[in-house]
Design an enzyme around this catalytic site. Structure first.
Site, PDB file in Angstrom:
ATOM      1  CD  GLU A   1      15.100  19.854  55.237  1.00 59.18           C
ATOM      2  OE1 GLU A   1      15.123  18.781  55.887  1.00 59.18           O
ATOM      3  OE2 GLU A   1      14.225  20.107  54.384  1.00 59.18           O
TER       4      GLU A   1
ATOM      5  CE  LYS B   1       7.960  17.234  54.213  1.00 59.43           C
ATOM      6  NZ  LYS B   1       7.288  17.285  52.882  1.00 59.43           N
TER       7      LYS B   1
ATOM      8  CE  LYS C   1       8.666  21.232  49.015  1.00 57.14           C
ATOM      9  NZ  LYS C   1       8.257  19.812  48.960  1.00 57.14           N
TER      10      LYS C   1
ATOM     11  CG  HIS D   1      11.425  19.131  58.096  1.00 58.06           C
ATOM     12  ND1 HIS D   1      10.850  17.894  57.992  1.00 58.06           N
ATOM     13  CD2 HIS D   1      12.384  19.196  57.144  1.00 58.06           C
ATOM     14  CE1 HIS D   1      11.419  17.237  56.997  1.00 58.06           C
ATOM     15  NE2 HIS D   1      12.353  17.995  56.471  1.00 58.06           N
TER      16      HIS D   1
ATOM     17  CG  HIS E   1      14.769  13.672  58.579  1.00 61.69           C
ATOM     18  ND1 HIS E   1      14.902  14.881  59.207  1.00 61.69           N
ATOM     19  CD2 HIS E   1      14.589  13.954  57.259  1.00 61.69           C
ATOM     20  CE1 HIS E   1      14.789  15.857  58.318  1.00 61.69           C
ATOM     21  NE2 HIS E   1      14.612  15.317  57.131  1.00 61.69           N
TER      22      HIS E   1
ATOM     23  CB  CYS F   1      15.575  17.468  47.792  1.00 58.34           C
ATOM     24  SG  CYS F   1      16.222  18.538  46.498  1.00 58.34           S
ATOM     25  CB  SER F   2      11.602  13.783  48.981  1.00 55.76           C
ATOM     26  OG  SER F   2      10.453  13.669  49.797  1.00 55.76           O
TER      27      SER F   2
ATOM     28  CD  GLU G   1      16.953  16.455  54.623  1.00 56.15           C
ATOM     29  OE1 GLU G   1      15.715  16.426  54.493  1.00 56.15           O
ATOM     30  OE2 GLU G   1      17.724  16.714  53.666  1.00 56.15           O
TER      31      GLU G   1
ATOM     32  NE  ARG H   1      12.446  23.317  48.955  1.00 52.93           N
ATOM     33  CZ  ARG H   1      12.149  22.169  49.545  1.00 52.93           C
ATOM     34  NH1 ARG H   1      12.477  21.023  48.962  1.00 52.93           N
ATOM     35  NH2 ARG H   1      11.552  22.154  50.721  1.00 52.93           N
TER      36      ARG H   1
END
Length: 263
Positions: free
Chosen positions: A177, A66, A105, A70, A82, A117-118, A179, A101
């Site tokens: 991000e 992760k 974070k 990022h 990803h 969101c993940s 994604e 959030r």
């Protein structure tokens, strides 16, 4: 896997019938030293969680931490992309559950966003492609982790995958991000017990209340900010899909063939 205390240059992994090459990365010890101010929980997730790397057609091409997925430097240099998901959970009054959030974070702290969101992780149960079961398994897992919603309150077969979008968004210069995001809807009344390591606040909103939040965010009022992926969904899909939720015609909105490239 080889020990993460050693630098890894290339590593072959076989998982769920896939043979994939793991991308190289620097040692955990060095990386943790560079990020000594990172919250302990977030640091653990950044290095323990393995995201699923995909190409722009959503084909699995590998996996990486992760942390690496990022880093904007890696996103830009290696085009790391990803798989992710965004859950939109409505109650029986058709109000949408939002979360803010947590301040700890790493990406987009204290912004307001959709319910959850993940990322599905590189593990057998979350790589299942049939009927997007892997993504739905991941969504159920993270709703418990982040919001304390019991698994039995969000059965995997009651998620409705509506579509996919591809986007890129920097967070603070270092982080960001990139994604391919699955958009999942569900209507359920659930028990919520937010995890403070993940979530600072929650609220249910109707359409008019969300429009007021959008106005405040656009005007810079109250320091209110929205996540970029949530704003993309709002601007491109949310309200028309919300109308389908209220009419009971959500299946008419499903389009899992198209990958909407919103870059």
């Amino acid at each position: 896997l080889a020990s993460k205390s050693l630098p890894i240059t290339a590593q072959i992994s076989s998982f769920a019938g896939l043979t994939l090459r793991r991308r190289s990365y620097t040692t955990i010890a060095v990386a943790m030293g560079d990020d000594s101010g990172m919250d302990a929980v977030q640091r653990r997730l950044m290095f323990d969680d393995e995201c699923i790397l995909v190409d722009e057609n959503d084909n699995v091409v590998g996996h990486d931490t992760k942390y690496n997925c990022h880093l904007m430097e890696k996103i830009e240099k290696e085009n790391l992309l990803h798989r992710a998901f965004s859950v939109f959970l409505f109650n029986s009054k058709y109000e949408l559950l939002l979360q803010q959030r947590s301040a700890t974070k790493v990406t987009f702290p204290l912004v307001w966003t959709n319910t959850c969101c993940s990322h599905p992780l590189y593990r057998e149960s979350e790589l299942i492609a049939e009927n997007t079961l892997g993504v739905r398994n991941a969504a159920q897992r993270k709703l418990l982790d982040e919001l304390g919603i019991p698994a039995e309150h969000v059965p995997v077969d009651e998620f409705t995958p509506l579509g996919r979008m591809l986007y890129k968004a920097p967070s603070d210069g270092k982080w960001g991000e990139h994604e391919l995001d699955y958009l999942l809807f569900m209507v359920r009344d659930v028990a919520v017990n937010p995890n403070p390591d993940e979530v600072a606040d929650i609220k249910y909103v109707n359409q008019e209340e969300l429009k007021e939040l959008l106005r405040k965010a656009d005007a810079g009022e109250e320091g209110l900010k929205l996540s970029p992926w949530f704003r993309l969904v709002v601007d491109n899909f949310l309200f028309k899909w919300w109308d389908h939720v209220q009419k009971g015609t959500l299946n008419e909105a499903i389009d899992m063939k198209t990958i909407h490239k919103l870059i």
